[in-house]
Design an enzyme around this catalytic site. Structure first.
Site, short mmCIF file in Angstrom:
data_model
loop_
_atom_site.label_atom_id
_atom_site.label_comp_id
_atom_site.label_asym_id
_atom_site.label_seq_id
_atom_site.Cartn_x
_atom_site.Cartn_y
_atom_site.Cartn_z
CB SER A 22 -0.89 0.02 1.26
OG SER A 22 -1.81 -1.02 1.22
N GLY A 95 -6.06 -3.69 -7.60
CA GLY A 95 -7.22 -2.89 -7.20
C GLY A 95 -6.78 -1.52 -6.68
NE ARG A 123 -10.76 -6.56 -6.58
CZ ARG A 123 -9.69 -6.26 -5.85
NH1 ARG A 123 -8.48 -6.41 -6.37
NH2 ARG A 123 -9.82 -5.80 -4.63
CB SER A 168 -13.10 0.60 0.86
OG SER A 168 -12.19 0.70 -0.21
CD GLN A 170 -8.25 -1.12 -3.12
OE1 GLN A 170 -9.27 -1.40 -3.74
NE2 GLN A 170 -7.19 -1.91 -3.08
CG ASP A 320 -5.38 -7.19 2.09
OD1 ASP A 320 -6.50 -7.36 1.57
OD2 ASP A 320 -4.67 -6.20 1.83
CE LYS A 347 -10.53 -6.75 0.12
NZ LYS A 347 -10.13 -5.35 0.00
NE ARG A 393 -2.92 -9.55 0.51
CZ ARG A 393 -1.64 -9.18 0.61
NH1 ARG A 393 -0.74 -10.00 1.10
NH2 ARG A 393 -1.25 -7.98 0.23
#
Ligand code: S3P
Length: 433
Positions: A22, A95, A123, A168, A170, A320, A347, A393
């Site tokens: 991130s 994403g 997504r 979120s 994002q 995550d 995700k 992941r």
């Protein structure tokens, strides 16, 4: 590429975790919008972060990448220095790239097209289309389903007060970045606090940004048109990547692993609480601060774990890490309940379904629910052939499960670890005794 994992003897030694994904993305994005040079060291050289670099290069930003030294140097051109890309901006599997860049593109005077791989094209992007449209941008989903490819016509944006239905980072970051180009204050309220790297880092670049708890949630506000100044950033190790080593050390008997230089920002560190709630032995050593983010070394020892409940405001702090939490739960005594985590379904894969399918095939008693999973731990797991759903992941979580399962676990399409942790299997091997 498939990967075979065998049950391991005790894991011992030290591991240096690669840079935070991130934070690495944001260093490139904010560096591009700043005046002057931004240098980010311990940068994560993974596929997702390289997608971000490539998008900004297509908009005229020079980025020097030194893979030997894990350093990138971004030659920023200021808030209004991006140029019209000649081709589609391809965000790969990322994403974070897609959603954060949408906010920046909404503020540009040129049109652009944004798309990524098959997973990105599934997504949901309506979560950014809705607020950006309210701010005055025109965003059209080519497939008319609110997914990529997106055609973005930016322009004169208005500051808004946006109540995000999801917690979120994002979405929050996308709206705040568009707010840099608005005609007044822009605010985003989210129902629970998501990771705050944008707020911390943009403030470090010189933006006027504020964050506070209100009656309806957590509100972040940004003033438009700051002068951002390039800076040096040391990226902390990624706690999401560290989580696989934390889990491996906890579940493989006789293990003791020191994980160096991990970011422990409270909006990201929910995994540490879960480990303690489950009875895991984990110590924080050498706590310090690095570029506005708290870091520490983590000493983890194998432990007898018990079940727990993971829900509510904790969910965004370990979103995550929930797949690897399911693995911990499989090896814990008693029941673990994960709820309020419907976001897992949107995700890189549907992570509720992926983990339920994989752990069931290894012999775990796990049930998918609408917003999480219920895991009855304590059964002996056995190796199986497992689909990673090309989700990094999921692949890494199942590799950890395989370390304490009987027989061989075969993970299909394991090359997807390149998205966030290209040397994952090599680093894991260094701990084998
Ligand atoms: C990220 C935010 C999270 C997380 C993702 C990275 C970010 O997504 O799952 O891997 O860098 O802002 P959401 O904010 O959509 O939950």
């Amino acid at each position: 590429m498939n990967r075979s994992i065998q049950a391991a003897g005790a894991l011992r030694g030290e591991v240096q975790i690669p840079g935070d994904k991130s934070i690495s993305h944001r260093a490139v994005m904010f560096g591009a919008l700043a005046d002057g040079v931004t240098q980010a060291s311990h940068f994560l050289m993974s596929a997702d972060c390289l997608s971000t670099i490539s998008c900004f290069e297509k908009m005229g930003i020079r980025v020097d990448v030194d893979r030997e030294k894990d350093t990138v140097t971004v030659h920023g051109k200021g808030l209004h220095g991006l140029s019209r890309p000649d081709e589609l901006l391809y965000t790969g599997n990322s994403g974070t790239t897609t959603r954060l860049i949408s906010g920046i593109l909404a503020g540009q005077s040129f049109d652009s097209i944004l798309s990524g791989d098959a997973s990105i094209c599934r997504r949901p992007m309506n979560r950014v289309i809705v607020p950006l449209t309210r701010m005055g941008a025109r965003i059209v989903s080519e497939k008319e389903n609110g997914c990529c490819p997106l055609h973005i016509s930016g322009g004169n944006l208005h500051g808004i007060e946006y109540d995000s239905p999801v917690a979120s980072a994002q979405v929050k970051s996308c709206v705040l970045l568009a707010g840099l180009y608005a005609d007044g204050l822009t605010c985003v309220t989210e129902p629970a606090l998501s990771r705050d790297h944008t707020e911390r880092m943009l403030a470090g670049f010189g933006a006027s940004i504020d964050s506070q708890k209100t009656e309806s949630g957590w509100k972040a506000s940004i003033l438009p048109h700051p002068v951002l100044s390039g800076r040096q950033i040391v990226v902390p190790g990624d706690i999401s990547s560290a989580a696989y080593f934390i889990a491996a050390a906890l579940i493989v008997p006789g293990s003791e692993v020191l994980i160096r230089n991990v970011g422990i920002n409270p909006t990201r560190a929910g995994i540490l609480k879960v480990v303690r709630d489950m009875g895991g032995r984990l110590e924080l050593l050498n706590e310090s601060s690095q570029g506005g983010e708290p870091v520490a070394d983590l000493l983890v020892q194998s432990s007898s774990l018990h079940g727990t409940v993971i829900r509510g405001e904790m969910i965004p702090t370990l979103i995550d890490e929930l797949p690897v939490c399911a693995v911990l739960a499989a090896f814990a005594e008693g029941c673990t309940v994960i709820r309020d985590a419907a976001e897992l379904k949107v995700k890189e894969s549907d992570r509720i379904q992926a983990m339920t399918q994989a752990l069931s095939s290894m012999g775990c008693d796990i049930t998918a629910t609408e917003d999480g999973m219920i895991i009855e731990g304590g059964r002996t797991l056995h190796g199986a052939e497992i689909d990673s759903f090309s989700d990094h992941r999921i692949a890494m979580s199942l590799a950890v499960a395989g370390l304490n399962a009987e027989g061989t676990t075969q993970i299909l399409n394991a090359e997807c670890v390149d998205i966030s942790y290209p040397q994952f299997f090599e680093d894991l091997h260094t701990l084998f005794s």
